[in-house]
Every structure is written in C-alpha cells, then in structure tokens.
Design a protein around this motif. Sequence first.
Motif, mmCIF file in Angstrom:
data_model
loop_
_atom_site.group_PDB
_atom_site.id
_atom_site.type_symbol
_atom_site.label_atom_id
_atom_site.label_comp_id
_atom_site.label_asym_id
_atom_site.label_seq_id
_atom_site.Cartn_x
_atom_site.Cartn_y
_atom_site.Cartn_z
ATOM 1 N N PHE A 33 0.835 -1.207 0.000
ATOM 2 C CA PHE A 33 0.000 0.000 0.000
ATOM 3 C C PHE A 33 0.868 1.255 0.000
ATOM 4 N N GLU A 34 1.898 1.259 0.843
ATOM 5 C CA GLU A 34 2.747 2.455 0.931
ATOM 6 C C GLU A 34 3.504 2.702 -0.384
ATOM 7 N N GLU A 35 3.818 1.594 -1.097
ATOM 8 C CA GLU A 35 4.427 1.769 -2.425
ATOM 9 C C GLU A 35 3.450 2.469 -3.375
ATOM 10 N N CYS A 36 2.215 2.043 -3.289
ATOM 11 C CA CYS A 36 1.190 2.662 -4.145
ATOM 12 C C CYS A 36 0.962 4.118 -3.754
ATOM 13 N N ALA A 37 1.005 4.399 -2.419
ATOM 14 C CA ALA A 37 0.822 5.781 -1.962
ATOM 15 C C ALA A 37 1.954 6.659 -2.472
ATOM 16 N N GLU A 38 3.146 6.109 -2.442
ATOM 17 C CA GLU A 38 4.289 6.875 -2.922
ATOM 18 C C GLU A 38 4.168 7.148 -4.430
ATOM 19 N N GLU A 39 3.598 6.177 -5.168
ATOM 20 C CA GLU A 39 3.423 6.348 -6.619
ATOM 21 C C GLU A 39 2.126 7.083 -6.953
ATOM 22 N N LYS A 40 1.363 7.423 -5.910
ATOM 23 C CA LYS A 40 0.116 8.178 -6.049
ATOM 24 C C LYS A 40 -0.910 7.461 -6.931
ATOM 25 N N ILE A 41 -1.096 6.155 -6.664
ATOM 26 C CA ILE A 41 -2.097 5.384 -7.410
ATOM 27 C C ILE A 41 -3.111 4.758 -6.454
ATOM 28 N N VAL A 42 -3.344 5.441 -5.319
ATOM 29 C CA VAL A 42 -4.306 4.942 -4.339
ATOM 30 C C VAL A 42 -5.695 5.448 -4.689
ATOM 31 N N ASP A 43 -6.703 4.553 -4.634
ATOM 32 C CA ASP A 43 -8.093 4.989 -4.758
ATOM 33 C C ASP A 43 -8.848 4.556 -3.508
ATOM 34 N N TYR A 44 -10.125 4.865 -3.467
ATOM 35 C CA TYR A 44 -10.892 4.603 -2.254
ATOM 36 C C TYR A 44 -10.903 3.127 -1.897
ATOM 37 N N LYS A 45 -11.112 2.263 -2.898
ATOM 38 C CA LYS A 45 -11.199 0.824 -2.620
ATOM 39 C C LYS A 45 -9.880 0.311 -2.031
ATOM 40 N N MET A 46 -8.760 0.790 -2.549
ATOM 41 C CA MET A 46 -7.464 0.367 -2.019
ATOM 42 C C MET A 46 -7.286 0.867 -0.591
ATOM 43 N N ALA A 47 -7.691 2.136 -0.341
ATOM 44 C CA ALA A 47 -7.597 2.695 1.013
ATOM 45 C C ALA A 47 -8.466 1.919 1.986
ATOM 46 N N LEU B 5 2.516 3.330 11.250
ATOM 47 C CA LEU B 5 1.748 2.986 10.045
ATOM 48 C C LEU B 5 0.463 3.825 9.967
ATOM 49 N N ILE B 6 -0.204 3.988 11.140
ATOM 50 C CA ILE B 6 -1.451 4.764 11.187
ATOM 51 C C ILE B 6 -1.181 6.245 10.950
ATOM 52 N N ILE B 7 -0.170 6.769 11.610
ATOM 53 C CA ILE B 7 0.134 8.203 11.491
ATOM 54 C C ILE B 7 0.561 8.551 10.064
ATOM 55 N N ASN B 8 1.445 7.730 9.504
ATOM 56 C CA ASN B 8 1.977 8.025 8.170
ATOM 57 C C ASN B 8 0.908 7.944 7.067
ATOM 58 N N ASN B 9 -0.135 7.161 7.313
ATOM 59 C CA ASN B 9 -1.164 6.973 6.287
ATOM 60 C C ASN B 9 -2.524 7.514 6.718
ATOM 61 N N ASP B 10 -2.484 8.471 7.622
ATOM 62 C CA ASP B 10 -3.737 9.009 8.175
ATOM 63 C C ASP B 10 -4.663 9.569 7.092
ATOM 64 N N LYS B 11 -4.083 10.251 6.118
ATOM 65 C CA LYS B 11 -4.937 10.896 5.109
ATOM 66 C C LYS B 11 -5.710 9.869 4.277
ATOM 67 N N TYR B 12 -5.152 8.647 4.144
ATOM 68 C CA TYR B 12 -5.864 7.608 3.387
ATOM 69 C C TYR B 12 -6.887 6.892 4.285
ATOM 70 N N ILE B 13 -6.480 6.661 5.540
ATOM 71 C CA ILE B 13 -7.427 6.030 6.481
ATOM 72 C C ILE B 13 -8.610 6.950 6.701
ATOM 73 N N ASN B 14 -8.358 8.256 6.625
ATOM 74 C CA ASN B 14 -9.387 9.261 6.854
ATOM 75 C C ASN B 14 -10.511 9.189 5.819
ATOM 76 N N LEU B 15 -10.237 8.512 4.671
ATOM 77 C CA LEU B 15 -11.277 8.370 3.638
ATOM 78 C C LEU B 15 -12.396 7.451 4.104
ATOM 79 N N THR B 16 -12.101 6.598 5.075
ATOM 80 C CA THR B 16 -13.095 5.655 5.607
ATOM 81 C C THR B 16 -13.398 6.046 7.045
ATOM 82 N N VAL B 17 -14.295 6.992 7.216
ATOM 83 C CA VAL B 17 -14.562 7.593 8.533
ATOM 84 C C VAL B 17 -14.880 6.547 9.586
#
Length: 882
Positions: free
Chosen positions: A727-741, A770-782
């Motif tokens: 997931f973090e590889e995808c985040a770095e490449e900016k190819i994350v979508d809602y389903k992946m998050a 892991l939670i802190i670094n990816n908060d903006k993606y976890i935040n998509l799923t309230v």
Amino acid sequence: MSKITETRLTLAALIYGVEIDLKNCIKKNITPYFENLAFFKDSKLEKKIIDRFERDNPGVSYEENLDEVIEFLDFQDTFTILNKNKEFLRKETSDYLKSNFKQLSDLTPIRNRVMHTRPLLGGDFSFTYDFVTTLKKSDPIEWQITIDTREKIEKDPSYVLTLKFPTNHIDEEISKVSHNLPVPDFDETGFIGRTEDVAVLTKLILSNKVVSVLGDGGIGKTALALKVAYDIVDMNENCPFELIIWTSAKTTMLTSKGIEDIFTAITDYTGLISEISGSIGTNNKLDEVLEYLDYFKTLLVIDNLETIQSDEVRDFIREAQTKCNILITSRIGLGELEYPRKLKGLSETESAKLIREIARIRNSETLLKLPQKTLVDISSKLYFNPLAIKWFVSTVESGIAPHEVINNKEDLLDFCLTNVYEKLSDGAISILKTIRASRKKVTNAEIIYLSDYKPLEVRKYLIELFKTTLISRQIEDGNNYEEVIYYISDFAKDFLSKKYPIEESYIKSNIKKSKELNIGIRQINKVQKYNEFALNALVYDNQNQMISAKFLQEALLYSKNGDFEGALNKVKEAKNIDPNYFEVYRVGAFIKATQGDLLSAEEDYQLGLEIAPENPRLLFYYAQFLMFKLEDTDGALEYAKKVYAQKPNHPYTAFLIARCFNTAQEFNKAIQVVRNLKENVELDPKNLRIANTELISYYAETGKSELRIQTDIDNGINHFKKAFDLFEECAEEKIVDYKMAKNFSVGILTFIKILPVVKIEDLKSYIKDLIINNDKYINLTVDLKEKIILLFKDKFTDNSLNYLIEFKEDERKLVGNLRRTRNPKDNFAFIETKNESIFAHRYDFIDVANWSDWKQIENGQLVSYELGENNSGPCAKSVKMI
C-alpha cells in the motif's frame, strides 16, 4: 422436315456409312481366311452373333455364310475385331486404325443414342460431322459408303429420308421399361452441359417419392427431366421402374414471332387424369389410375405443373406418391410435398457452345464469326437461359440485328415469368420488395431487420417466394459455418423492374434502416476491440449473427433502463434469427440473473456452453454468475480455470480466478495469479490499481488465516506487512483509490484485532507509525478510522492517537439520511437533509462496488456527501456510508 429430325437422320446416315465400311473391311481382309468365327477371339461375342444370325436365318449354316454373319455385328465390334486381327491387315491399315481407334470409340455412344432414339448430347453432331469430313477414299480403310453418303447429304439434305437403316437386332437392345417419352426437342444441338444436375436429379428420383425441377421458363427443366428419364430407361435390369409415364401441361411456346399457344396441352386436373389414363389404357377414372400405379412400379412425370397447379392436383400428387415415384418440372414448387432441385442457367462455356452449335447447324455465318467473349456477353444478357439463347439465334436468323434482339426482350420475360408474380401473397410481395430495395444479396436476418415482419413470418414468406423462381439463394462458406443469402436473379430483376417498379419512398426507408443497422454494428465492433470481456462486447461469425447481435445490443439497453420484459423480447427475436448463436444465451442469462430469475439464467448459460463450450466470454460470465449470484465457489472455480487457461495474461480472467481462489481460501494461489499478471503484463493505471488492491486484500487474508489458528505467527505477521508495504508503495506512486484505502484500513483493523499478546510490544511502534503516516488515506473511511483508533487505544493501552479523530464541525462533510425508492431495481436514491432532498446515483456511492452492495444499503442509512451538479440540477457526489 424439322431441324430435329434432320439432325438425327443425318447422324444416322453418316454413322451407318462408317459401320458398313468397317464391316466391308472385315469381309475383305479377314473372313476369306477363316471357316468359322474364331477371329472374333471372344466366345461370348461369337455366341451372341450366331444366335442373332440363326434367329433371322433358321436352318442356315453360319459357317457357310460368314460375310452375312458380319452384318449382325454391333458398331463397336467391327473396329475391335479389326484391331484384334492386325496380322491380316497391311501395316499402314493397322497403323491407321490405331490412330483412329479413339475417335471410333467416341462415335459408339453417339451411334447408340441415334439408333435407339435416345437424347443426343451437345457436340454429337459436330463431332460426327468433323470426323466424317476427315475421311478420304484414299485412306487405308476405304470409306466409300461413308463419303458417298456425306456428299449426297451435302448436295441434298432430304436424301436421308430415302435411306433404310438396319433393324436386324435392334429389338434385343430395346429397354425392358415401357414408356411414352417424347423425342427430345434439343436434338438439334444435343444436350449440352448439366452433368452435375443429371447425376443429382437421377439420385433424387431413385431415393425420393416426389422430386421437382424448379426454374425460370426456358431454363431447361423439361430437357433435363427428359434426359434423366431416358437415362433411367437405359439402366435396363437395374432400372427400378417398369413403367414411365410422361405428361405435359406446357400451354405456350416462345418463337421468333412471339408467344404462341399450344392447344393440345393439359389445362386442368381433369386433363391430367385423362392424359395418364390414355397412356396406360384405363378408363378415365381416378380409382383405376391409382390402382394401375399401385400395381406397376411407375415413374410419373408431370411437365410444367405450374399451369395446372390446384388443390385437386396437389391432392392427387399427395395420394399418388404413396403408389409411385413422381418427377415434376415447374416454375412454382409444391412446398412440403416435394424434394426440389433448382435449376440455374448454363455456364459461360456451355452457353457459348450452344450458340455455336445452333449457328453451325443452321449455317449462320454472322454468329459463327463472333469471338468467344462476344458470345459470352450475349449469353449474359440472355441470362444464360437455353431457350432465350435459341430464341435469340432464331430471331437473328429472321433478319433482325443481334443488338436489337437483345434490347427487346419483353416477350421473353413475359413467357418465362408469366403467372408467377400474380400468385404471390401480400406478405411475399412485401418481402420481395425488401430484397429488391436492398440492392444487394441479403441474409434471412437482414430481411427480418429491414422488413416489418417477425422472424417466423419472414421465413414463411421466403418459403413461398423460394417455391417460385423470383428469388434465388446460395450458401456461402465461412469459418466453420454456412450462411444462406438471398438475391434476385438478373432475369427476375429485369422482369420486375419493367412490370412492377418500387416506389421511391420505400427505397429510401430501406436505406435508412440499413444505416441504423450499420451504426449499431460499428458500436458493437468498437466495444469488442476495446474490451473483449465487456458485457456488450458481442462477437459474430456471419451476417445472421450480426443482426442477432444488434437485437442483443438493444436488449441490453432495455435491461439497463429496467425494462426486463422488453429486453427479453429482444433476446427472443435474436434467438429466432439464429438459435445456435451462443451470445443469445449469454446476454439472456445475464438479463435474467439481473432480474433475479437465477434458475432460468443458469439454464441459458448451460445452453450457450453446449454450443460454444470453449468460448472465453461465455466461460467468464458463467463463472461470475456462479461466484457472485449462486455463491457456488467450486463451480465458479472450475469455469474460471478454463477461461484463465485460455487467457492467463488478461486482467479480467486473472482477477476472476484470483477472487475464486480467495473465496475458496486458497490465498497463496490467488496471490500468485495476481503477481504473475503484474510481472507479465504492462497494466494500464486502472488495472494496476485493481491488481494492487486485490493483492493487499489477499496478503491480509493470508495473514489473518495464519494468526487465527496460530500455526505460524511470524508468517502471518509477515503477510500483513507485505500488504502494508505494498500500500505504501502505491501511496508513494500516487495510485491509491478509495477501494485500495478501504482494503488497507480493513487490514490494519484486522491486524490489531487478532495480533497475539506476545507480539504486542514488538509491533506497537510499527502499527502506530503505520497509522500516522497513512492518516490521510485512512481518513477516507470515517467509520473504519474511528474503529482503528479506538481499537489501538484498547489493544495497546495508549490513547496518543485519539487526536486523529477529533475534528471541527466545519471540517465535516455534508450528511443526511438515505431514502430508497419503492422500486428495488432503481439504481438511484435520495439523501434527505433538514432542508432539502438531494438526488444521488448509485455510481456516486464510494462504498458501492456492484449491484449486490447497492441492494444491501438500508433505507435511512446515514451518509456523507459532497454537493455537485448534473444535467438536471444539484446532486450528491462522493457519497459515503457513515
């Protein structure tokens, strides 16, 4: 003297001359040296010739009259015996005989046809005359009689009427089959071509009760029937019939002066029965005729049936076929009563040959000088019709220029197609107009699409038309299929254009429908090229399937709009066009499954697979159906494996089998499939996101499985880490979508929940980071984010992450409660707020991946959304369940 009689008698005279000269050669060179018939060198032939001689000369010794015995030889026996006794011939005579042996052999069947009143073949006259013309009195074999005969005929053709031909052994060669077959009217030129037609028609007559020869007037139906009838007579002991009865209902004939009536022809049912009665010597009663036909093995021939076709005649044929075989020639068929053989025009070569034969016999210098190409062109303008060609030559003979004859064919067209069009039903005329207006050859399916009739009605009218000669059909070979196409011959086209022109509005309407069809087909082809596994990516192998695909395209559109009844009606129309088209069953099954009729859907899938068991699209959709509709994992996996084996590098097949493996808890296989896909295929951004999303889920599922049973804790933890690292590889490449998050967030929640106590301290910092670094993606799923933070607090007794779920009111998205419509098939809903009702389409719900997800959303569900706009006004976008 008629041309036919003149031709046959001339041939008889010339061939008889050759026969006498050959017999004289035997008498001069061989018989003087023998006291018996040993020089025959054939005991069976000796016995036959002796029997003939003694039957005509009782009490006379044949050994004392060898020269007279020679007169009883057959034509072929003469030169065969000469060839067997070369030692008695001079060398030049022997060599001459050898060089002419083939020509003499080829002359034998012609001699038999002439002497036994059998139909002559094309070329019989020219071959015989050419051969005789080459003979000279100075040849090693003296052709005295032959040459004298030829010269007398050339000076006075009526000389042949004064000749008497031998009859000493004709009786024993006459067929044992009784018949009243007329002298063929094609003897002037001989029977030209039709080799295949003769063979096929003979076979049909011997194996079917009622056989018809169908074709335009003058196309050669009568000539073919007569030739075949005589051939059957000549089968002798092998002939299955004892009696052949010929009747003719031909009422008109075409001459150079126009159409003339035949007053001696049969004109109705009563005349037909009377003609048959007269042929067999019974009273003019149906019962006696049928009794006679039942007693003798009979072939009944009815020529030109269309002039007397009526219910009475049909009833007679229906009853008579139980007692005898029937051969019919007609311009209009009987339908279910017959086995039809449709007769076409002569070939280019045969047509040109026919013109030359007539021209040669009639000494028409004008036509004899024309080159082959010109003769073929003339034949083409005469539709390669034998009668039209004969009519043309006769008319030219009367002094009219060839081009003028060609340009004035009204009498010809009227004669050949008279009374056919007027007998058609309104529906058949309408279908005929559709074919004409198409201006090309069309399939049954195209006719259905362009006309205003249902498939079964179109078939009925096509059968009616095909019983006439107004339309033709041909079978075209394709890739593992045969396709029937319909068209109007040039002959019928000219007739219809002159007599029954089509109105302009009808033609334009036909063109408009054709354009609509072409646009639809282009759309189908475009989808197929873009994605072969798309629902509306329809493939077709022929024209009929192409039209079916257009109906299926319309069916899917009806289905999308919720009109399942209309959709299935379109599927039914497509199926009527081609019930063996597998796409009919795939689309039908999909629509039925969407409607909720799962058992009928499965039946359709299985029917489709019976037709195309290896078709990848059919296998793909059936596997999906088993997996997601019937939840039959084992069955789904079986078919997913089949399609994957065919296309292992296609994203759709790879994702399908991976999901099946995942549901079957074969996680490692699911992971391997997706990894292979990524390694072997350069995926587009969308499919790359899907592949990574699936992998994240499968890694997490594998980890969960290992940690729950605690067989290999470290392996389980490592699989979770693989999911998070990916997931973090995808985040770095900016190819994350809602389903992946979402899959990532579910993975973290599951990992924390089942993490063994012994590993809590070791992994606390890892999970926190892991939670802190990816908060903006976890935040998509309230909802998931809140659960993750609270679970982290409980699991690790640490509330340091609580700040991540504390936010200000104005940072919240718009919220409301979902109001479903009354129709569960609608793919939209409304979001109710304090002040208004906002439209929300299913495709704008982030959490909804498919129809199954959509159906599970309950009325009143709390959602967040962003405000957007569509063509109708304000609407909800990026809707999430809270």
